[in-house]
Design a protein around this motif. Structure first.
Motif, PDB file in Angstrom:
ATOM      1  N   VAL A   1      -1.888  -2.264  -2.356  1.00 29.68           N
ATOM      2  CA  VAL A   1      -1.754  -1.639  -3.664  1.00 29.68           C
ATOM      3  C   VAL A   1      -1.901  -2.669  -4.781  1.00 29.68           C
ATOM      4  O   VAL A   1      -2.480  -2.380  -5.839  1.00 29.68           O
ATOM      5  N   GLY A   2      -1.408  -3.882  -4.564  1.00 26.23           N
ATOM      6  CA  GLY A   2      -1.543  -4.916  -5.584  1.00 26.23           C
ATOM      7  C   GLY A   2      -2.971  -5.342  -5.797  1.00 26.23           C
ATOM      8  O   GLY A   2      -3.440  -5.447  -6.935  1.00 26.23           O
TER       9      GLY A   2
ATOM     10  N   VAL B   1       1.997   2.561  -6.678  1.00 26.31           N
ATOM     11  CA  VAL B   1       0.680   2.453  -7.307  1.00 26.31           C
ATOM     12  C   VAL B   1       0.776   2.671  -8.815  1.00 26.31           C
ATOM     13  O   VAL B   1       0.034   2.043  -9.589  1.00 26.31           O
TER      14      VAL B   1
ATOM     15  N   GLY C   1       2.102  -3.504   0.173  1.00 34.28           N
ATOM     16  CA  GLY C   1       2.205  -4.160  -1.121  1.00 34.28           C
ATOM     17  C   GLY C   1       0.943  -4.929  -1.460  1.00 34.28           C
ATOM     18  O   GLY C   1       0.493  -4.935  -2.615  1.00 34.28           O
TER      19      GLY C   1
ATOM     20  N   THR D   1      -5.242  -2.405  -7.180  1.00 32.06           N
ATOM     21  CA  THR D   1      -5.045  -2.220  -8.616  1.00 32.06           C
ATOM     22  C   THR D   1      -5.539  -3.421  -9.403  1.00 32.06           C
ATOM     23  O   THR D   1      -6.166  -3.280 -10.447  1.00 32.06           O
TER      24      THR D   1
ATOM     25  N   THR E   1       2.129  -0.783 -10.325  1.00 34.32           N
ATOM     26  CA  THR E   1       1.131  -1.839 -10.470  1.00 34.32           C
ATOM     27  C   THR E   1       0.142  -1.521 -11.589  1.00 34.32           C
ATOM     28  O   THR E   1      -0.329  -2.426 -12.285  1.00 34.32           O
TER      29      THR E   1
ATOM     30  N   GLY F   1       2.788  -5.709  -6.688  1.00 38.71           N
ATOM     31  CA  GLY F   1       2.581  -4.867  -5.515  1.00 38.71           C
ATOM     32  C   GLY F   1       3.524  -5.244  -4.385  1.00 38.71           C
ATOM     33  O   GLY F   1       4.154  -4.375  -3.754  1.00 38.71           O
TER      34      GLY F   1
END
Length: 349
Positions: A135-136, A330, A132, A139, A333, A118
């Motif tokens: 989203v990291g 997205v 980042g 996910t 990841t 991410g």
């Protein structure tokens, strides 16, 4: 003493009056989401939290009125932390131990790789590093809940609310797609029911879709998938602590952003331990069961209200302006956690 009480009561009342309009508005959105989710499920399986988010976005033009803002900010900043902390009551350490060392290692490695991807995707795409993180973690850990928890410890930046909404909606959309595609993939790879459950729990983002995918195959697969998913939820504690610590070390700019100490994360861990001990204490177990049910319900309600408030504070214009780079991040990841987790399971089977 009399003077203290006389002056204190109006202050409390003033605070309640200031927060009530926004809080009640977000609560209304949460109620509408709970009532509407069963009807939405007839068309597509999405969690009530995402329904609340979408309803909130639709009602954003009303929520921009100044009278609603203090209560909405309270829901997103304070109520959210309490609700996440109470999630610890859903997890027992014995369930996590039952996973086995090999599966646990694969899940942890996949999560770490996803969170790092991410940050890498954000840097390569020219996006803010807090995105980042969102989203990291969204996910890699547990979708909407993890995204909201992470938003509490990353610095403020322009467009943050829109980014949080995008990640919540994006990971849910991909989780719904995964719910359909991943079980046939497990069959093609020759996975056993146990390994299939681990794969689904380790790669699908939201709890609702994990349960939907697992129990659609069999009860055994569903049980294994949910346990793995709860293990990922448990790891929300070190992840949130690590993300908060990383941003605190980013120099004067990050310190000026006032990243808070995630007290709620420590409460989360404490409640995990409580939930692992008290059910085995026969004298307290019946009372604890009732208290736990009430607090888990409060946690769910708090998350629904918080995400409803987030939606109310987010305009469609802001989301529409995000562009293709957010979508690429997205999706990247999601591919990383799928490849790393599935590859690890193939190696240890």
């Amino acid at each position: 003493m009399a003077e203290v009480s006389v002056t204190a009561v109006p202050a409390w009342l003033a605070t309640i009056r200031r927060l009530a309009p926004g809080f009640l508005f977000a609560s209304l959105v949460a109620v509408l989401a709970v009532l509407g989710a069963p009807y939405v499920a007839r068309v597509i399986t999405i969690p009530a939290m995402v329904v609340a988010l979408l309803i909130g976005i639709v009602l954003n033009p009303i929520a921009t009125r100044p009278v609603f803002q203090p209560g909405l900010i309270f829901c997103v900043k304070q109520l959210l932390r309490w609700a996440v902390a109470l999630m610890g009551l859903r997890i027992a350490l014995s369930d996590i131990v039952a996973l086995g060392l090999g599966a646990g290692v694969v899940v942890v490695i996949a999560m770490v790789a996803t969170i790092l991807s991410g940050f890498l995707a954000a840097r390569m795409l020219g996006l803010p590093s807090p995105f980042g993180a969102l989203v990291g973690v969204g996910t890699g850990v547990c979708g909407a809940s993890a995204t909201l928890a992470t938003s509490a410890v990353v610095p403020e930046y322009a467009g943050k609310d829109a980014d949080v909404v995008f990640v919540v909606v994006g990971v849910n959309a991909l989780a719904t797609l995964a719910m359909v595609l991943y079980p046939p993939l497990c069959v093609a790879l020759g996975f056993t029911p146990q390994t299939t459950g681990v794969m689904l729990g380790a790669t699908i983002h939201d709890v609702a879709q994990v349960a939907g995918a697992g129990y659609a195959v069999s009860d055994a697969v569903g049980n294994a998938a949910v346990i793995v998913k709860l293990f990922r939820v448990f790891l929300l504690l070190p992840v949130v602590l690590g993300i908060g610590w990383w941003f605190m070390r980013q120099g004067a700019a990050a310190r000026a952003a006032s990243v808070p100490v995630p007290v709620f994360a420590f409460v989360f861990l404490a409640l995990c331990i409580v939930n692992s001990v008290l059910p085995s204490v026969h004298a307290l177990a019946p009372l604890y069961a009732h208290v736990k049910d009430a607090l888990v319900l409060a946690s769910t309600a708090g998350l629904l209200i918080a995400i409803g408030a987030l939606g109310l504070n987010t305009s469609l214009t802001a989301i529409g302006a995000l562009g293709w780079r957010h979508i690429v991040a997205v999706c990247a990841t999601t591919v990383v956690i799928l490849v790393v987790a599935t590859g690890g399971l193939l190696l240890i089977r």
